[in-house]
Design an enzyme around this catalytic site. Structure first.
Site, short mmCIF file in Angstrom:
data_model
loop_
_atom_site.label_atom_id
_atom_site.label_comp_id
_atom_site.label_asym_id
_atom_site.label_seq_id
_atom_site.Cartn_x
_atom_site.Cartn_y
_atom_site.Cartn_z
N TYR A 167 3.36 2.06 2.05
CA TYR A 167 3.92 2.44 3.34
C TYR A 167 5.43 2.16 3.36
O TYR A 167 5.98 1.66 2.39
CB TYR A 167 3.20 1.70 4.47
CG TYR A 167 1.75 2.12 4.66
CD1 TYR A 167 1.44 3.43 5.03
CD2 TYR A 167 0.71 1.23 4.48
CE1 TYR A 167 0.12 3.83 5.21
CE2 TYR A 167 -0.62 1.62 4.67
CZ TYR A 167 -0.91 2.92 5.03
OH TYR A 167 -2.21 3.32 5.21
N GLN A 205 -18.28 5.34 3.11
CA GLN A 205 -18.78 6.57 3.73
C GLN A 205 -18.63 6.63 5.25
O GLN A 205 -18.35 7.69 5.79
CB GLN A 205 -20.24 6.77 3.33
CG GLN A 205 -20.37 7.45 1.99
CD GLN A 205 -21.80 7.52 1.52
OE1 GLN A 205 -22.21 6.81 0.60
NE2 GLN A 205 -22.59 8.36 2.16
N GLU A 226 0.80 -1.24 0.00
CA GLU A 226 0.00 0.00 0.00
C GLU A 226 0.83 1.28 0.00
O GLU A 226 0.33 2.36 0.24
CB GLU A 226 -0.97 0.00 1.20
CG GLU A 226 -2.39 -0.38 0.84
CD GLU A 226 -2.62 -1.88 0.63
OE1 GLU A 226 -1.63 -2.66 0.69
OE2 GLU A 226 -3.75 -2.26 0.34
N ARG A 280 2.33 -8.90 4.34
CA ARG A 280 1.44 -8.32 3.31
C ARG A 280 2.32 -7.78 2.20
O ARG A 280 3.03 -6.78 2.36
CB ARG A 280 0.59 -7.22 3.95
CG ARG A 280 -0.39 -6.56 3.03
CD ARG A 280 -1.80 -7.04 3.30
NE ARG A 280 -2.75 -6.25 2.53
CZ ARG A 280 -3.57 -5.37 3.05
NH1 ARG A 280 -3.58 -5.15 4.35
NH2 ARG A 280 -4.40 -4.71 2.28
N HIS A 328 -1.55 3.89 -1.82
CA HIS A 328 -2.64 4.84 -1.55
C HIS A 328 -2.66 6.00 -2.54
O HIS A 328 -3.70 6.60 -2.77
CB HIS A 328 -2.56 5.37 -0.12
CG HIS A 328 -2.98 4.35 0.89
ND1 HIS A 328 -4.08 3.55 0.73
CD2 HIS A 328 -2.44 3.97 2.07
CE1 HIS A 328 -4.20 2.73 1.76
NE2 HIS A 328 -3.20 2.97 2.59
P1 NAP Z 1 -26.68 17.82 -2.85
O1 NAP Z 1 -25.44 17.07 -2.61
O2 NAP Z 1 -27.16 18.75 -1.82
O3 NAP Z 1 -26.50 18.59 -4.23
C1 NAP Z 1 -27.48 19.40 -4.77
C2 NAP Z 1 -26.94 20.16 -5.96
O4 NAP Z 1 -27.97 20.97 -6.46
C3 NAP Z 1 -25.76 21.02 -5.66
O5 NAP Z 1 -24.83 20.86 -6.70
C4 NAP Z 1 -26.34 22.43 -5.65
O6 NAP Z 1 -25.31 23.21 -6.19
C5 NAP Z 1 -27.55 22.33 -6.54
N1 NAP Z 1 -28.68 23.15 -6.10
C6 NAP Z 1 -29.18 23.29 -4.85
N2 NAP Z 1 -30.24 24.12 -4.85
C7 NAP Z 1 -30.44 24.51 -6.12
C8 NAP Z 1 -31.37 25.37 -6.74
N3 NAP Z 1 -32.33 25.97 -6.07
N4 NAP Z 1 -31.26 25.55 -8.08
C9 NAP Z 1 -30.30 24.95 -8.79
N5 NAP Z 1 -29.38 24.13 -8.23
C10 NAP Z 1 -29.45 23.91 -6.92
O7 NAP Z 1 -27.87 16.83 -3.11
P2 NAP Z 1 -27.97 15.52 -3.99
O8 NAP Z 1 -27.03 15.49 -5.11
O9 NAP Z 1 -29.42 15.43 -4.26
O10 NAP Z 1 -27.55 14.38 -3.00
C11 NAP Z 1 -28.29 14.15 -1.83
C12 NAP Z 1 -27.46 13.37 -0.84
O11 NAP Z 1 -27.31 12.05 -1.32
C13 NAP Z 1 -26.07 13.93 -0.66
O12 NAP Z 1 -25.97 14.68 0.51
C14 NAP Z 1 -25.22 12.72 -0.57
O13 NAP Z 1 -24.84 12.48 0.75
C15 NAP Z 1 -26.07 11.55 -1.01
N6 NAP Z 1 -25.42 10.95 -2.19
C16 NAP Z 1 -24.12 10.61 -2.11
C17 NAP Z 1 -23.51 10.04 -3.18
C18 NAP Z 1 -22.07 9.65 -3.12
O14 NAP Z 1 -21.50 9.42 -4.12
N7 NAP Z 1 -21.45 9.55 -1.99
C19 NAP Z 1 -24.20 9.82 -4.34
C20 NAP Z 1 -25.53 10.19 -4.40
C21 NAP Z 1 -26.13 10.76 -3.31
P3 NAP Z 1 -25.39 24.77 -6.36
O15 NAP Z 1 -26.18 25.25 -5.19
O16 NAP Z 1 -23.97 25.21 -6.37
O17 NAP Z 1 -26.05 24.96 -7.66
FE1 SF4 Z 2 -17.63 0.86 4.98
FE2 SF4 Z 2 -19.98 -0.08 5.78
FE3 SF4 Z 2 -19.78 1.23 3.45
FE4 SF4 Z 2 -18.77 -1.22 3.76
S1 SF4 Z 2 -20.92 -0.64 3.83
S2 SF4 Z 2 -17.76 0.50 2.82
S3 SF4 Z 2 -18.04 -1.14 5.84
S4 SF4 Z 2 -19.42 2.06 5.48
#
Ligand code: NAP
Ligand code: SF4
Length: 670
Positions: free
Chosen positions: A167, A340, A165, A215, A253
């Site tokens: 290290y 996450q 990894e 490892r 990493h």
């Molecule tokens: P979000 O992360 O809050 O993004 C919303 C987007 O919309 C932002 O880019 C924002 O950017 C834009 N926005 C907000 N209000 C707006 C408005 N009135 N008009 C135009 N644009 C606007 O929400 P999301 O994408 O719906 O995701 C929801 C949650 O799902 C996230 O918090 C995340 O935790 C989770 N999620 C995570 C992943 C991941 O890959 N880890 C994938 C999918 C979902 P601007 O305000 O700059 O325009």
């Molecule tokens: Fe980590 Fe749990 Fe997501 Fe698996 S499901 S990657 S253990 S948070």
């Protein structure tokens, strides 16, 4: 009949027999450094031992201060032996076996004391390491050996020497990071001297009856890493130096190739361990993206390895092995490789837990006990929050009714599972679905009741988990037929060749991937071609030029905020999403003002310059708002007797981690 005959076959190491071929791989939990952390860790590991895992490896413990991953992270010293004994006693009491991992972070150490073969900074740390002097090298070897001796004193069954990894040990091995001109660098023999001395001297001190896992980085995935001949020669020399088992390490990493994210095909990296088979006589462990007993068993059946390592799957489910052994694999809470709540937490200096299992590494905090008064509970909404609360309420002996307006469970998560590389998300829905059956939760699908109807049923408790709905925008022309919501697109709405996505949060990024990828399951070979893994190992480090397939559509991903898109994505996966969209030539534009939508397309201005994006569709991914009308109606009449959780409570920054945790916690309080 045993469904996984090879997985549950014992492994005889000569002086000790492991009860099966499952290794719980090393994970830093973040409790190691906390007050009372060892007692919590003891319970955490003991539950996994009770769950039947063959051998556990602890999170990395530094041999000295210079080897810390970050300031004051765990290191081995005589005063800590008694604390480590809490862990070993707890694991042994459950019939388990456990090794302590010795990890020296080298130039990845995020602190000013970091050392490395050369005084060259890594691209992922802001600290330039000190070059180890010849004396320093010898002292570091002694510290590794002393840590192993102390681990033996603490009654560990062995140690894992972390040699991969990127290290410290890996840095000595690879020409990329070791251009020293003394006896510790330059020629291959010199570069190998550091790991070989460590293993040889540890074996000398601990005697024969102590496991030494080494490892080995079989794929560095960085330029000027090891070549295959060197990897094999090192493996043979490590065996000769006294290792009991060789574990597979994949990717430094700093490598720009994903190795453990959801989009890595399951079990895909076992080919590299298979390539090592026959080269050494000691058992080989394979690892990376193995998260179901089927995938693990297939690897063993193919003869790719003698043992499989799974780390995160044991955060997701302590009883993974027991369930598989008892042919109850459909009850396993599967790790979906999202990172996450585990790795992303560690990067934020928070203890790791698990998105799908909020009890992980909090076993001493969350005790599931039967409720004193058995109640009849209504849970409204079968998304992640509702499902999680239904299960924990049922676990406490309550009679649970789960109401869902659609014809299926899973809510937002079901939609996420349609995104390329996120198919594993379906496993969480399968898990909850099976738990509902097992725990006798009464599921009422396609059921929409008014507040009055719920009140009339006289439930003792009502939990509202009605989730979120897409935010409505007020851009002129928002009702134009070109405009689609993200649920419409994921549910199969027809989409043309060019698309503008409004909103670049997690869902906007997912949508861009969905619209530019072909979809369907990806083979490891296709993954390797896209990301540049050289499976023929022609080049040092086994890297090739990335060769992604062309995008299936032209996509514009837009946000109003200035700056780089995707800044808020997870630390350990955000770069993958950004890189994937670059591969697909997605136009990512920040600082956008949305002016109007008409037949010509989406009219925007950026820094005062107007343009028209002549797209076929405009997909809205602009975040969510809470769906809580029912709650308000119930609350008016019943007041604080009503519980509100998940997205319905707070839509901003909603993620499945919070939804599942809130659901779990409310179940414990009812
Ligand atoms: P979000 O992360 O809050 O993004 C919303 C987007 O919309 C932002 O880019 C924002 O950017 C834009 N926005 C907000 N209000 C707006 C408005 N009135 N008009 C135009 N644009 C606007 O929400 P999301 O994408 O719906 O995701 C929801 C949650 O799902 C996230 O918090 C995340 O935790 C989770 N999620 C995570 C992943 C991941 O890959 N880890 C994938 C999918 C979902 P601007 O305000 O700059 O325009
Ligand atoms: Fe980590 Fe749990 Fe997501 Fe698996 S499901 S990657 S253990 S948070």
């Amino acid at each position: 009949m045993q469904h996984y005959p090879l997985l549950f076959q014992p492994l005889d190491l000569g002086f000790i027999t492991l009860r099966n071929r499952v290794l719980m791989g090393s994970m830093h939990i973040g409790l190691e450094e906390q007050k009372g952390g060892f007692a919590q860790l003891a319970q955490f590991y003991a539950e996994r031992a009770k769950g039947g895992v063959g051998l556990i490896v602890t999170g990395g413990i530094a041999p000295n201060r210079a080897g810390w991953v970050s300031p004051f992270s765990a290191r081995m010293k005589p005063s800590l032996v008694a604390k480590h004994q809490l862990i070993t006693q707890a694991v042994h009491a459950e019939g388990g076996r456990i090794c302590m991992q010795i990890l020296h972070a080298g130039r990845y150490g995020y602190h000013p004391l970091a050392v490395a073969p050369m005084a060259v900074k890594s691209p992922i740390s802001k600290f330039k390491p000190w070059k180890l002097s010849k004396r320093g090298v010898k002292k570091t070897i002694r510290d590794f050996v002393r840590s192993a001796e102390l681990a033996q004193k603490a009654n560990y069954d062995g140690v894992e020497v972390m040699g991969s990894e990127g290290y410290l040990i890996n840095e000595f091995i690879a020409p990329y990071t070791n251009q020293r001109t003394d006896e510790w660098g330059g020629s291959m023999e010199n570069r190998f001297r550091f790991p070989l001395e460590i293993v040889r001297q540890i074996r000398e001190k601990v005697g024969r009856n102590f496991i030494i896992i080494y490892r080995l980085s079989m794929l560095d995935l960085v330029k000027n890493g090891s070549n295959w001949d060197e990897v094999v020669l090192l493996a043979k020399a490590i065996e000769k130096a006294g290792a009991t088992i060789i574990n597979t390490g994949v990717g430094w990493h700093e490598a720009r190739i994903p190795t453990i994210a959801t989009l890595v095909p399951q079990g895909g990296f076992s080919w590299i361990t298979a390539r090592m088979k026959g080269e050494v006589n000691i058992p080989l462990i394979t690892s990376n993206r193995i998260n179901t007993p089927e995938v693990a068993e297939d690897i063993l059946q193919r003869g790719d390895a003698d043992m499989v390592s799974m780390a995160r799957p044991f955060l997701a489910d302590a009883d993974f092995c027991r369930k598989a052994m008892e042919n109850r694999a459909d009850e396993i809470n599967t790790c979906i490789a999202c990172n996450q709540a585990c790795l992303d937490h560690i990067f934020k200096q928070k203890p790791a837990t698990c998105l799908v299992n909020p009890r992980a590494a909090k076993e001493t905090i969350y005790n599931i006990t039967l409720a004193q008064k058995k109640k009849t509970v209504a849970i409204i909404g079968a998304g992640m929050a509702g499902l999680s609360s239904a299960i924990s309420a049922a676990d406490r002996g309550h009679t649970v009714h789960l109401f869902e307006k659609s014809d299926t469970i899973g809510g937002q998560f079901r939609m996420a599972a349609k995104v390329p590389g996120k198919a594993d998300f379906k496993e969480t829905i399968r898990y909850f679905s099976r738990q509902l059956e097992l725990k006798g939760v009464q599921l009422h699908l396609k059921t929409t009741l008014s507040a009055e109807a719920f009140i009339a049923k006289n439930f003792d408790e009502i939990v509202v988990a009605t989730g979120v709905k897409p935010r409505q925008l007020s851009i002129p022309g928002i009702d134009h037929p070109k405009v689609l919501s993200y649920p419409e697109v994921l549910n199969g709405a027809k989409v043309g060749h060019s698309v503008a996505i409004i909103g670049a949060g997690g869902i906007g990024f997912d949508m861009a991937a969905f619209l530019t990828e072909k979809g369907g399951e990806q083979s490891f070979e296709a993954f390797a071609k896209t990301w540049g893994v050289d499976m023929s190992y022609q080049e040092r480090g086994a890297i090739a030029k990335p060769n992604p397939s062309p995008a299936t559509r032209e996509v514009f991903l837009l946000q109003r905020s200035e700056g780089k898109l995707g800044r808020k994505l997870g630390k350990t996966t955000g770069w993958i999403h950004r890189r994937l969209l670059k591969f697909k030539k997605v136009n990512m534009i920040g600082g956008v003002v949305y002016e109007k939508i008409d037949d010509a397309g989406l009219h925007i201005s950026v820094k005062g310059v107007r343009k028209i994006l002549s797209v076929d569709q405009i997909v809205i991914c602009a975040g969510q708002v809470s769906e809580n009308t029912l709650f308000e109606n119930l609350h008016k009449q019943l007041g604080d007797k009503i519980h509100l959780i998940g997205g319905a409570k707070l839509a901003g920054e909603l993620d499945a981690q919070r939804a599942i945790r809130e659901g779990f916690e409310i179940g414990l309080r009812l």
